[in-house]
Design a protein around this motif. Structure first.
Motif, short mmCIF file in Angstrom:
data_model
loop_
_atom_site.label_atom_id
_atom_site.label_comp_id
_atom_site.label_asym_id
_atom_site.label_seq_id
_atom_site.Cartn_x
_atom_site.Cartn_y
_atom_site.Cartn_z
N SER A 1 0.82 -1.21 0.00
CA SER A 1 0.00 0.00 0.00
C SER A 1 0.86 1.26 0.00
N ASP A 2 0.38 2.29 -0.69
CA ASP A 2 1.07 3.58 -0.71
C ASP A 2 0.74 4.43 0.52
N ASN A 3 -0.41 4.16 1.10
CA ASN A 3 -0.85 4.90 2.28
C ASN A 3 -1.39 3.93 3.32
N PRO A 4 -0.65 3.66 4.41
CA PRO A 4 0.56 4.37 4.85
C PRO A 4 1.81 3.84 4.17
N ALA B 1 6.11 -2.57 8.86
CA ALA B 1 5.03 -3.42 8.35
C ALA B 1 4.92 -4.71 9.14
N PHE B 2 6.06 -5.32 9.43
CA PHE B 2 6.05 -6.56 10.23
C PHE B 2 5.60 -6.27 11.66
N PHE B 3 6.06 -5.16 12.21
CA PHE B 3 5.68 -4.80 13.58
C PHE B 3 4.17 -4.63 13.69
N GLU B 4 3.59 -3.90 12.75
CA GLU B 4 2.14 -3.64 12.78
C GLU B 4 1.34 -4.92 12.61
N ILE C 1 2.05 3.42 13.36
CA ILE C 1 1.41 4.28 12.36
C ILE C 1 0.77 5.49 13.04
N VAL C 2 1.10 6.66 12.54
CA VAL C 2 0.53 7.91 13.02
C VAL C 2 -0.32 8.51 11.91
N GLY C 3 -1.42 9.16 12.28
CA GLY C 3 -2.31 9.74 11.27
C GLY C 3 -3.37 8.77 10.82
N PRO D 1 -0.04 0.28 24.86
CA PRO D 1 0.59 1.54 25.30
C PRO D 1 1.54 1.33 26.46
N GLY D 2 2.57 2.15 26.50
CA GLY D 2 3.55 2.06 27.57
C GLY D 2 3.82 3.42 28.18
N LEU D 3 5.04 3.63 28.63
CA LEU D 3 5.45 4.90 29.23
C LEU D 3 6.71 5.39 28.52
N GLY D 4 7.07 6.62 28.76
CA GLY D 4 8.28 7.16 28.15
C GLY D 4 8.14 7.33 26.65
N ASP D 5 9.10 6.79 25.91
CA ASP D 5 9.10 6.94 24.45
C ASP D 5 7.98 6.19 23.75
N VAL D 6 7.33 5.25 24.44
CA VAL D 6 6.27 4.45 23.81
C VAL D 6 4.91 4.74 24.43
N ALA D 7 4.76 5.91 25.04
CA ALA D 7 3.49 6.26 25.68
C ALA D 7 2.38 6.45 24.65
N LEU D 8 2.70 6.99 23.49
CA LEU D 8 1.69 7.27 22.47
C LEU D 8 1.74 6.27 21.33
N HIS D 9 2.93 6.01 20.82
CA HIS D 9 3.10 5.05 19.74
C HIS D 9 4.54 4.57 19.72
N TYR D 10 4.82 3.60 18.85
CA TYR D 10 6.15 2.98 18.79
C TYR D 10 6.92 3.39 17.54
N GLY D 11 6.44 4.42 16.87
CA GLY D 11 7.03 4.81 15.59
C GLY D 11 8.40 5.44 15.69
N ASP D 12 8.75 5.97 16.87
CA ASP D 12 10.01 6.71 16.99
C ASP D 12 11.17 5.88 17.51
#
Length: 485
Positions: free
Chosen positions: A91-94, A101-104, A117-119, A440-451
């Motif tokens: 897929s082009d979006n996302p 892709a494997f993580f999701e 995935i954000v957005g 959901p977690g805390l710190g860097d993974v509180a919102l998502h795992y994309g970073d």
């Protein structure tokens, strides 16, 4: 080891999984969002791959042994998790990387609910539906679905069932035949999904959102079609519906079968179940603690809002669903840490929840109490009982073995995450969230795992698999004894 029979079965299961691509393709056709091509392409690719595995081995129909079942389950989740990544890659979006892709895909199938995935609000409807659909399949286990179908094709299912169904005691069956057991599980699962979708729709969700969120609610997965998760709807009624169905899905599904299987409702099966009572006591204690502390810290403008948020977040996190209505990581630090630890308990055995399961924690508590009594009365003989039933030492030893393995895997995975450069708080919460299939977690993974970095994501994929397959199903493959003929 019946390798050719195993390859044949995996091929059949892969071909069956390819059919799941037709549902999001149909959604793409309805909404004309242009995402249908990736699902149709994946359908044909998986169908051909499944046929390539099955056709050369189609005449190898032999009885499966227990270890064959374990290998099939691990292979299947690994293969299907990998196959499920194809639509994200095509897929082009996302536009995501191979790692993302494997993580999701693995996060969806294992009902972890951690996303990179954000957005989400801007994604095609077909992609959103697909993420939820993967969680719905993973919730009860695609293997159990296959067990209900594959006996027609000459495949015995008991070995698969024993390796897939969560819980410390796996020898009991709700019906004499394993295929009938699997069918009953799916009838209950489907009925709860339809009831949940109807309730969401009546409460104000669009039909699309109602169906999608019913998938992830009954699966106790936590994926949403919106970045704000359940907070997008800003509805106490929807929050309450979510809480009710999460609690229902957190119960042992064999209790639902017993209560409704004989025609009519028989609540006595719920009332006399010790694990279920412990489950609700834990939920009540967590809620009271969260509610009182939110009031003390004046985190919300009214008692009603504090009650609503405390109830929703308590049930969502402790059952390992991971839905959010607010940034619970912004609460007084004690509460998110408490709820994160509560996810280690999770739901009941035989539920779609993650964690170690309530029954194991209950047995560990009883075992601890017995050891204290032995210190006081060294010559006395004490037995561990659930109600009037004395448990064998084998069951107690199995629970201790599971707990030890769980702790070992947790520590090793957390050390591996820290080695990739992640800070200690983020690493601890990320492993807790993925091993317990929370999200959901805390710190860097509180919102998502994309970073987080790619190496960390692959460690977390392994952690998800360990959690979904309850440690031993995967761990047993690393022992030399397993591979000896």
């Amino acid at each position: 080891m019946q390798f050719r029979s195993i390859i044949r079965i995996v091929g059949l299961l892969l071909a069956l999984f390819s059919l799941s691509m037709l549902a999001p393709a149909f959604v793409a056709l309805i909404y004309r969002d242009g995402a249908g091509v990736s699902f149709v392409s994946t359908f044909f690719v998986l169908l051909m791959l499944g046929g390539a595995f099955w056709f050369p081995n189609r005449h190898h129909k032999r009885d499966l042994k227990a270890r064959d079942g374990f290998l099939i389950v691990v292979l299947f989740w690994t293969v299907i998790g990998s196959a499920g990544a194809l639509p994200f890659l095509i897929s082009d979006n996302p536009a995501v990387s191979v790692t993302d892709a494997f993580f999701e895909s693995f996060s969806a199938l294992t009902t972890t609910g951690a996303t990179v995935i954000v957005g989400l609000d801007a994604l095609p409807k077909a992609i959103l539906f697909y993420r939820q659909f993967l969680q719905w399949f993973g919730g009860m286990g695609i293997i159990v679905l296959a067990v209900a179908i594959l006996p027609v094709l000459g495949i015995g299912g008991m070995q698969l069932y024993r390796a897939e169904i969560p819980g410390p005691v796996k020898d009991s069956k709700m019906t004499p035949r394993i295929a009938e057991t699997a069918k009953v599980l799916w009838y209950i699962y489907l009925g709860l999904t339809m009831a949940c979708a109807g309730a969401f729709w009546v409460a104000g969700m669009s039909l699309f959102d109602a169906i999608c969120h019913s998938f992830s609610t009954i699966a106790i997965g936590g994926f949403s079609t919106h970045d704000a998760s359940m907070g997008y709807f800003n509805s106490p009624v929807i929050n309450l519906i979510t809480v009710v169905f999460l609690l229902i899905s957190g119960c042992n599904f064999s209790l639902h079968f017993a209560a409704f299987g004989s025609g009519g409702l028989h609540p006595k099966y719920y009332l006399k179940d010790h694990e279920l009572r412990a489950f609700f006591v834990i939920q009540a204690i967590l809620f009271v603690v969260c509610f009182l502390l939110l009031l003390q810290h004046q985190s919300y403008d009214s008692i009603y809002d504090a009650f609503d948020q405390a109830l929703f977040q308590t049930v969502s996190i402790s059952t390992t669903a991971g839905f959010t209505t607010t940034g619970f990581s912004e609460w007084p630090l004690f509460l998110p840490v408490l709820l994160l630890f509560s996810s280690f308990i999770g739901g009941c055995a035989g539920s779609t929840g993650g964690g170690m399961k309530v029954i194991r924690v209950l047995l560990l508590t009883l075992q601890g109490g017995r050891e204290i009594k032995r210190l006081i009365h060294p010559r006395a003989v004490f037995t561990i009982k659930l109600g009037d039933k004395a448990l064998s030492q084998r069951v107690v030893d199995a629970v201790w073995g599971f707990f030890s393995a769980y702790a070992l895997v947790f520590v090793l995975c957390m050390l591996a995450l820290i080695a990739t450069g992640m800070d200690e708080l983020s690493a601890f919460s990320a492993i807790a969230s993925t091993l317990n299939n929370l999200g959901p977690g805390l710190g860097d993974v509180a919102l998502h795992y994309g970073d987080i970095n790619d190496k960390a994501k692959w460690v977390l994929v392994v952690s998800m698999l360990f959690g979904r397959l309850e440690i031993f199903t995967l761990l047993i493959l690393f022992t030399p004894t397993f591979w000896r003929s």
